[in-house]
Design an enzyme around this catalytic site. Structure first.
Site, PDB file in Angstrom:
ATOM      1  N   ASP A  44       0.831  -1.199   0.000  1.00 58.34           N
ATOM      2  CA  ASP A  44       0.000   0.000   0.000  1.00 58.34           C
ATOM      3  C   ASP A  44       0.872   1.258   0.000  1.00 58.34           C
ATOM      4  OD1 ASP A  44      -2.062  -1.706   0.073  1.00 58.34           O
ATOM      5  OD2 ASP A  44      -2.878  -1.070   2.015  1.00 58.34           O
ATOM      6  N   ALA A  45       1.968   1.194   0.747  1.00 53.09           N
ATOM      7  CA  ALA A  45       2.853   2.366   0.839  1.00 53.09           C
ATOM      8  C   ALA A  45       3.451   2.696  -0.531  1.00 53.09           C
ATOM      9  CB  ALA A  45       3.963   2.101   1.854  1.00 53.09           C
ATOM     10  N   SER A  93     -34.304  -0.192 -23.366  1.00 56.33           N
ATOM     11  CA  SER A  93     -34.706  -0.905 -22.155  1.00 56.33           C
ATOM     12  C   SER A  93     -35.169  -2.292 -22.573  1.00 56.33           C
ATOM     13  CB  SER A  93     -35.793  -0.138 -21.417  1.00 56.33           C
ATOM     14  OG  SER A  93     -36.847   0.117 -22.299  1.00 56.33           O
ATOM     15  N   LEU A  94     -35.683  -3.052 -21.656  1.00 56.93           N
ATOM     16  CA  LEU A  94     -36.018  -4.440 -21.969  1.00 56.93           C
ATOM     17  C   LEU A  94     -37.486  -4.716 -21.704  1.00 56.93           C
ATOM     18  CD1 LEU A  94     -32.993  -6.133 -20.170  1.00 56.93           C
ATOM     19  CD2 LEU A  94     -33.340  -5.986 -22.636  1.00 56.93           C
ATOM     20  N   LYS A 129     -29.835  -9.803 -14.128  1.00 57.20           N
ATOM     21  CA  LYS A 129     -30.242  -8.426 -14.364  1.00 57.20           C
ATOM     22  C   LYS A 129     -29.924  -7.651 -13.091  1.00 57.20           C
ATOM     23  CE  LYS A 129     -34.005  -5.626 -16.124  1.00 57.20           C
ATOM     24  NZ  LYS A 129     -34.226  -4.672 -15.041  1.00 57.20           N
ATOM     25  N   CYS A 424     -63.945  16.154  -8.372  1.00 56.72           N
ATOM     26  CA  CYS A 424     -64.748  17.243  -8.928  1.00 56.72           C
ATOM     27  C   CYS A 424     -66.234  16.980  -8.783  1.00 56.72           C
ATOM     28  CB  CYS A 424     -64.398  17.483 -10.390  1.00 56.72           C
ATOM     29  SG  CYS A 424     -64.884  16.129 -11.462  1.00 56.72           S
TER      30      CYS A 424
HETATM   31  S1  IVH Z   1     -29.109  -5.221 -21.580  1.00 60.52           S
HETATM   32  C1  IVH Z   1     -30.448  -3.608 -25.326  1.00 60.52           C
HETATM   33  N1  IVH Z   1     -28.211  -6.530 -19.495  1.00 60.52           N
HETATM   34  O1  IVH Z   1     -32.088  -3.248 -17.215  1.00 60.52           O
HETATM   35  C2  IVH Z   1     -29.826  -4.028 -24.087  1.00 60.52           C
HETATM   36  N2  IVH Z   1     -29.572  -4.619 -19.126  1.00 60.52           N
HETATM   37  O2  IVH Z   1     -34.856  -3.061 -18.031  1.00 60.52           O
HETATM   38  C3  IVH Z   1     -30.253  -3.215 -22.942  1.00 60.52           C
HETATM   39  N3  IVH Z   1     -29.925  -4.070 -16.788  1.00 60.52           N
HETATM   40  O3  IVH Z   1     -31.781  -0.215 -18.922  1.00 60.52           O
HETATM   41  C4  IVH Z   1     -29.839  -3.647 -21.654  1.00 60.52           C
HETATM   42  N4  IVH Z   1     -28.722  -5.717 -15.953  1.00 60.52           N
HETATM   43  O4  IVH Z   1     -30.236  -0.647 -16.912  1.00 60.52           O
HETATM   44  C5  IVH Z   1     -28.947  -5.499 -19.928  1.00 60.52           C
HETATM   45  N5  IVH Z   1     -27.343  -7.742 -17.728  1.00 60.52           N
HETATM   46  C6  IVH Z   1     -28.054  -6.724 -18.175  1.00 60.52           C
HETATM   47  C7  IVH Z   1     -28.686  -5.827 -17.290  1.00 60.52           C
HETATM   48  C8  IVH Z   1     -29.448  -4.778 -17.818  1.00 60.52           C
HETATM   49  C9  IVH Z   1     -29.468  -4.665 -15.669  1.00 60.52           C
HETATM   50  C10 IVH Z   1     -30.804  -2.891 -16.812  1.00 60.52           C
HETATM   51  C11 IVH Z   1     -30.400  -1.777 -17.731  1.00 60.52           C
HETATM   52  C12 IVH Z   1     -31.560  -1.561 -18.646  1.00 60.52           C
HETATM   53  C13 IVH Z   1     -32.671  -2.159 -17.859  1.00 60.52           C
HETATM   54  C14 IVH Z   1     -33.790  -2.603 -18.761  1.00 60.52           C
END
Ligand code: IVH
Length: 696
Positions: A44-45, A93-94, A129, A424
């Site tokens: 570390d040093a 997004s998914l 995920k 209302c």
């Molecule tokens: S793939 C087109 N892989 O989930 C590919 N997303 O619900 C887009 N996320 O916005 C994302 N783990 O923030 C991918 N292993 C993973 C992920 C992941 C988390 C999040 C990411 C995305 C959201 C979609």
């Protein structure tokens, strides 16, 4: 050359620059060994000595501070605000799969789209995920130059300085031949024990605590002072890419290997799979192990491995067709209903909500849960005072799923659903065959106005920064706004601004920011404008369809007014837009029949410049701006792929042939549409001719 170099003030700039380069590389290597591999090579040093040497040189030669300097790890000077970053490739997004059936459907859809038969193997990759927030990291010639939040997927915020403090993020890619451009995307997250420790510190300091690790990661990342971020022990997993030069080819799993080699953390649980059975087993396995992981995950992400197939599959709205999130089963808890209240949404729908004795469900405190609608309450006979099971799955609103009748108080009474709007007092009507009761108050109903305005200023609509969920009712109560366009009037009216200045949470600075935020929206994309109107059934996707079809505000307005007045051609044109169903068409016609709606639209349009819808992709394809119809069965391409391909080439795809059709692509067994094309003299392409033009 290391810390034994000569005295700093005797270095000439050239030597200083080269020593800084050397130090950046060396310190990065030790960071990696220490944090990434748990295998430090020096004490570390000695490590501190390297960092001190680096800092000393930078102090004398501030102009030579490198973008990948290790001092960035401790945080640069605070910012006033975050700059915007336009993502060169959108951050997607998914879609969610809630069970194995949804995953099967996902796989089937891929087969259908690609015209693959059941025997052909689809290589997939499954990985956890991560429950954090995504970030995009731009590397130019191997050096980290810019990092951004996802934002709305198109525009994010520049958080480069903060991302530089995260030790998992390499400041330079470990490679001798870095790609000219590579945007690495992934998830910023906080480990559970760090979250707990942070909250403990905050509690002691009398500061508000974070609800969960995700929120604390988000709160730590969106700090104007990078030193705060640096103190928060954030982590990063890489799993995707944005712009890349050269293009990423081959397979996703090879790409992930490259990312590891470049110095990123990639998830060790990532697994290649081929069958639905394997995917299901993996899901079960990871679900069982998830509580032993040091970080939160909320499901499994499945991705098609072959990148050429990913490209062909493309995306719908904001979600790729080649990936899906298979969520974990919902978490449940038991609690009591203290009261049942009614919310009124922007379309007037009355939604019953259970106000609960607060309870922790899967790590989050829940005090409200939806009861869906009148029938739901009646079928389950849900009453105030009942002990109930609530469940929460991922981001969805918590819901009441079951009543424990044994624990029901003796004096409880069935819930009477109101037939008047609680906001209302207008009649709330439930049409035959519909589940939803709606307030008839329209624009006189404060709840509807509030929700409409919240939608209007929201991310996918006008996206007015600084005016959100909380500020809308505040501005309405103070009578500073009544309708959408009033936001534009507000910033020009000194008397009103003076009153705004008096409201809680407002002040000179915030008002200045509001003016800037509103000024930024004087120009707005046509699709956003349509979405912002909050017409029933017209969300982001349908708004885009309409914007693309009609092109300009004037054309759309004229066509909608004509359709509402009963013009058959205008109605047919609307009904023929591929993807626009009868419900959507009807909602539009209803909307434009009302004079007050048209007034709101025109009022708003008078304050802004609505930009004509830009055609996606290159405009010099043989199909740009053309209207196409596909008919009969195609051999090489599914109908869905044909449509997506045509759209990517700039064409509009319609469902039926008319005078306005430019091309009809005729597959096998084509029927009346081919005949109609011949009658109208519309050019006809065979499948082979289409393929030659579409996939040259
Ligand atoms: S793939 C087109 N892989 O989930 C590919 N997303 O619900 C887009 N996320 O916005 C994302 N783990 O923030 C991918 N292993 C993973 C992920 C992941 C988390 C999040 C990411 C995305 C959201 C979609």
């Amino acid at each position: 050359m290391t810390s034994e170099g000569c005295a700093v003030d005797q270095l000439d700039p050239e030597d200083a620059a080269s020593e800084l380069a050397q130090l950046a590389k060396e310190i990065a290597r030790h960071d990696r060994l220490y944090h990434g591999e748990d295998a430090p090579e020096i004490s570390d040093a000695d490590y501190d000595a390297l960092r001190r040497r680096n800092q000393a040189i930078e102090a004398v030669f501030p102009d030579l501070i490198r973008p990948d300097s290790p001092t960035h790890r401790v945080g640069a000077a605070p910012l006033d605000k975050f700059e915007k970053v336009v993502h060169r490739a959108p951050m997607l997004s998914l879609d969610n799969a809630m069970n194995d059936g949804d995953v099967d459907e996902f796989l089937k859809r891929i087969r259908r789209f690609l015209s693959l038969d059941d025997r052909e193997v689809i290589e997939l990759v499954a990985e956890p995920k991560i429950d954090g927030l995504s970030a995009s990291l731009r590397y130019e010639n191997g050096i980290f130059v810019q990092g951004a939040t996802r934002g709305d997927g198109t525009v994010g915020e520049d958080i480069t300085q903060n991302l530089r403090t995260i030790k998992d993020i390499p400041l330079t890619l470990t490679t001798d031949s870095p790609p000219p451009v590579l945007e690495v995307r992934g998830e910023v997250y906080m480990e559970r024990h760090e979250f707990a420790a942070l909250n403990e510190r905050r509690e002691l300091a009398g500061e508000p605590v974070f609800a969960n690790p995700r929120n604390s990661a988000a709160g730590s990342l969106r700090q104007l002072d990078p030193k705060v971020t640096a103190s928060r022990a954030l982590r990063f997993f890489a799993y995707s890419w944005g712009e890349a030069e050269p293009l990423i080819e081959g397979s996703y799993h090879r790409f992930i290997d490259h990312l590891s080699a470049y110095g990123f953390h990639t998830n060790p649980l990532t697994k290649r799979c081929q069958t639905a059975a394997e995917l299901s087993a993996y899901h079960v396995q990871v679900a069982n192990e998830r509580h032993a992981l040091p970080y939160d995950i909320d499901g499994i992400v499945l991705k098609v491995d072959r990148i050429d197939l990913q490209r062909r599959l493309g995306f719908v709205g904001r979600a790729p067709r080649w990936a899906i999130a298979h969520k974990f089963a919902a978490e449940q808890a038991t609690t009591r209903i203290d009261a049942i209240s009614i919310q009124v949404g922007r379309t007037g729908a009355l939604t019953p909500v259970a106000n609960l004795e607060p309870v922790t469900v899967g790590g989050v405190v829940v005090s409200n849960a939806t009861l869906h609608n009148q029938d739901y309450i009646e079928t389950k006979d849900i009453r105030v005072g009942d002990t109930v099971t609530v469940q929460r799955a991922g981001d969805v609103i918590p819901q009441v799923v079951e009543v424990d009748l044994v624990k029901r108080p003796k004096d409880s009474e069935p819930f009477t659903f109101p037939d008047r709007c609680p906001f209302c007092n207008s009649l709330a009507i439930r049409p035959e065959g519909e589940a939803v009761r709606r307030c008839t108050g329209g624009l006189i109903c404060p709840a509807q106005i509030t929700e409409r305005l919240r939608h209007f200023v929201g991310r996918d609509a006008f996206d007015i920064e600084g005016v959100g969920k909380k500020q809308v009712p505040q501005l309405l109560d103070a009578d500073l706004i009544r309708g959408p366009a009033d936001i534009f009037r507000l910033v020009e009216d000194e008397a009103k601004l003076a009153r705004l200045n008096e409201l809680e949470g407002w002040g000179e600075k915030k008002i200045e920011n509001l003016k800037l935020a509103v000024a930024e929206r004087r120009k707005i994309g046509f699709d956003r404008f349509i979405n912002a109107l909050g017409i029933r059934f017209i969300g982001e996707t349908n708004a885009r369809l309409l914007a693309r079809h009609y092109g300009t505000m004037d054309a759309w307005r004229a066509a909608m007014c004509a359709a509402s007045a009963g013009d058959d051609d205008a109605k047919a044109e609307l009904a023929n837009i591929d993807g626009v169903g009868p419900k959507v068409a009807e909602a539009l016609i209803e909307f434009f029949k009302e004079a007050h709606n048209l007034a709101v639209l025109d009022d708003l349009a008078s304050f802004v410049e609505v930009e004509p819808q830009a055609e996606p992709e290159a405009s010099d394809t043989p199909f740009s701006g053309k209207t196409m119809v596909f008919t009969g069965s195609l051999e090489e391409m599914s109908r869905a792929e044909a449509k997506a391909t045509a759209e990517a080439l700039g064409a509009k795809v319609a469902g039926s042939v008319s005078k306005k059709t430019d091309y009809v692509v005729v597959g096998a067994d084509a029927g009346s549409k081919a005949k109609k094309a011949a009658e109208l003299g519309v050019p006809v392409l065979s499948e082979a001719e289409w393929l030659k033009l579409a996939r040259p």
